[in-house]
Scaffold this active site. Structure first.
Site, PDB file in Angstrom:
ATOM      1  N   ALA A  61       0.832  -1.195   0.000  1.00 19.99           N
ATOM      2  CA  ALA A  61       0.000   0.000   0.000  1.00 19.99           C
ATOM      3  C   ALA A  61       0.872   1.253   0.000  1.00 19.99           C
ATOM      4  O   ALA A  61       2.077   1.209   0.270  1.00 19.99           O
ATOM      5  CB  ALA A  61      -0.913  -0.002   1.220  1.00 19.99           C
ATOM      6  N   GLY A 106      -0.019  -5.381   0.414  1.00 15.54           N
ATOM      7  CA  GLY A 106      -1.075  -5.429  -0.578  1.00 15.54           C
ATOM      8  C   GLY A 106      -0.653  -6.113  -1.862  1.00 15.54           C
ATOM      9  O   GLY A 106      -1.482  -6.700  -2.564  1.00 15.54           O
ATOM     10  N   GLU A 109      -1.112  -9.684  -1.184  1.00 15.28           N
ATOM     11  CA  GLU A 109      -2.549  -9.949  -1.141  1.00 15.28           C
ATOM     12  C   GLU A 109      -3.155  -9.966  -2.537  1.00 15.28           C
ATOM     13  O   GLU A 109      -4.074 -10.747  -2.819  1.00 15.28           O
ATOM     14  CB  GLU A 109      -3.236  -8.903  -0.264  1.00 15.28           C
ATOM     15  CG  GLU A 109      -2.925  -9.088   1.223  1.00 15.28           C
ATOM     16  CD  GLU A 109      -3.376  -7.924   2.075  1.00 15.28           C
ATOM     17  OE1 GLU A 109      -4.167  -8.151   3.006  1.00 15.28           O
ATOM     18  OE2 GLU A 109      -2.944  -6.781   1.813  1.00 15.28           O
ATOM     19  N   GLU A 129       2.800  -5.963   7.442  1.00 16.09           N
ATOM     20  CA  GLU A 129       1.970  -4.961   8.114  1.00 16.09           C
ATOM     21  C   GLU A 129       2.217  -4.895   9.619  1.00 16.09           C
ATOM     22  O   GLU A 129       2.102  -3.824  10.226  1.00 16.09           O
ATOM     23  CB  GLU A 129       0.483  -5.238   7.844  1.00 16.09           C
ATOM     24  CG  GLU A 129       0.034  -4.998   6.416  1.00 16.09           C
ATOM     25  CD  GLU A 129       0.238  -6.197   5.504  1.00 16.09           C
ATOM     26  OE1 GLU A 129      -0.250  -6.161   4.365  1.00 16.09           O
ATOM     27  OE2 GLU A 129       0.900  -7.179   5.941  1.00 16.09           O
TER      28      GLU A 129
END
Length: 255
Positions: A61, A106, A109, A129
């Site tokens: 992110a 991300g 993911e 994270e």
């Protein structure tokens, strides 16, 4: 645009294009959702490659953007974040991630949303994270343990450590490791092979597997049974069986 779609011979390449690290900011997330919905309804796209370019898949992110968001702002945004990734995961066509360089947070993911992952031999994947005082928010706590098992997923999520391609292959996080220069070529070849297959049967297979994993086996068998019987109404089933009887297996030309 930070994400582009290119279509050739039935394969749609979703190309992340936000140098230098393909950070997944809000605009990129929303664009991914838009393209996933477009791909779902385009008959000329029969298989998909997720691709970040030769150097990096996606490093995660946009931390600078998230740093300025408070609790109410993230409550408002978190559903849209997940919805963008879920839209990719629910594309009813085969999807392969071509992973080069970093696939972190991300980025990891997003790779988890694919059906198959081909990684470069220099790739590194992880869910860092926890090092920010957070947990994965785009599906990592759910898709990762379903793929590699809860204990291995907790190892990666609890520690935030990165795994190299060889370990990612060993734990089932990726499905194939190839030289970096061959990642996109091999991913495209995998997608092109399936793009020539029976589209409705491939959709049925993906939905039966994915939906079945979310329920008990009896319900999963009912899903399989309904799709199996329904495929007998398709022209591809007629073509496939006729070709098998007349010419042997693996020679059918589906429409």
């Amino acid at each position: 645009m930070t994400v582009h779609l290119e279509v050739a011979e039935g394969v749609g390449t979703v190309r992340l294009d936000r140098p230098p690290m393909n950070a997944l900011d809000i605009a990129t997330q929303d664009r991914l959702r838009e393209l996933a919905e477009e791909i779902t309804h385009r008959a000329d796209v029969r298989a998909v490659v997720l691709w970040g370019g030769e150097k990096v898949f996606a490093a995660g992110a946009d931390i600078k953007e998230m740093r300025d968001m408070d609790h109410p702002a993230m409550i408002a945004r978190s559903r849209s974040l997940q919805d963008a990734f879920t839209a990719v995961a629910r594309i009813p066509k085969p999807v392969v991630a071509a992973v080069t360089g970093y696939a972190l947070g991300g980025g990891c993911e997003l790779a988890l949303c694919a059906d198959f992952r081909i990684a470069a031999d220099n790739a590194k994947l992880g869910q860092p994270e926890i090092l920010l005082g957070l947990i994965p928010g785009a599906g990592g706590t759910q898709r990762l343990p379903r793929l590699i098992g809860p204990s291995k997923a907790k190892d990666l999520i609890f520690t935030g450590r990165q795994v190299k391609a060889d370990e990612a292959l060993a734990i089932g996080l990726v499905d194939r490791v190839v030289p970096a220069a061959e990642v996109y070529e091999q991913a495209h070849a995998w997608a092109a092979r399936l793009a020539a297959g029976p589209a409705i049967a491939l959709r049925a297979a993906k939905e039966a597997v994915d939906s079945g994993l979310e329920t008990d086996i009896d319900t999963g068998l009912a899903i399989e049974r309904n799709w199996f019987a329904g495929l007998f109404a398709t022209e591809d089933r007629e073509i496939g069986m006729r070709s098998f009887v007349e010419d042997g297996p693996g020679k059918a030309k589906f429409v």
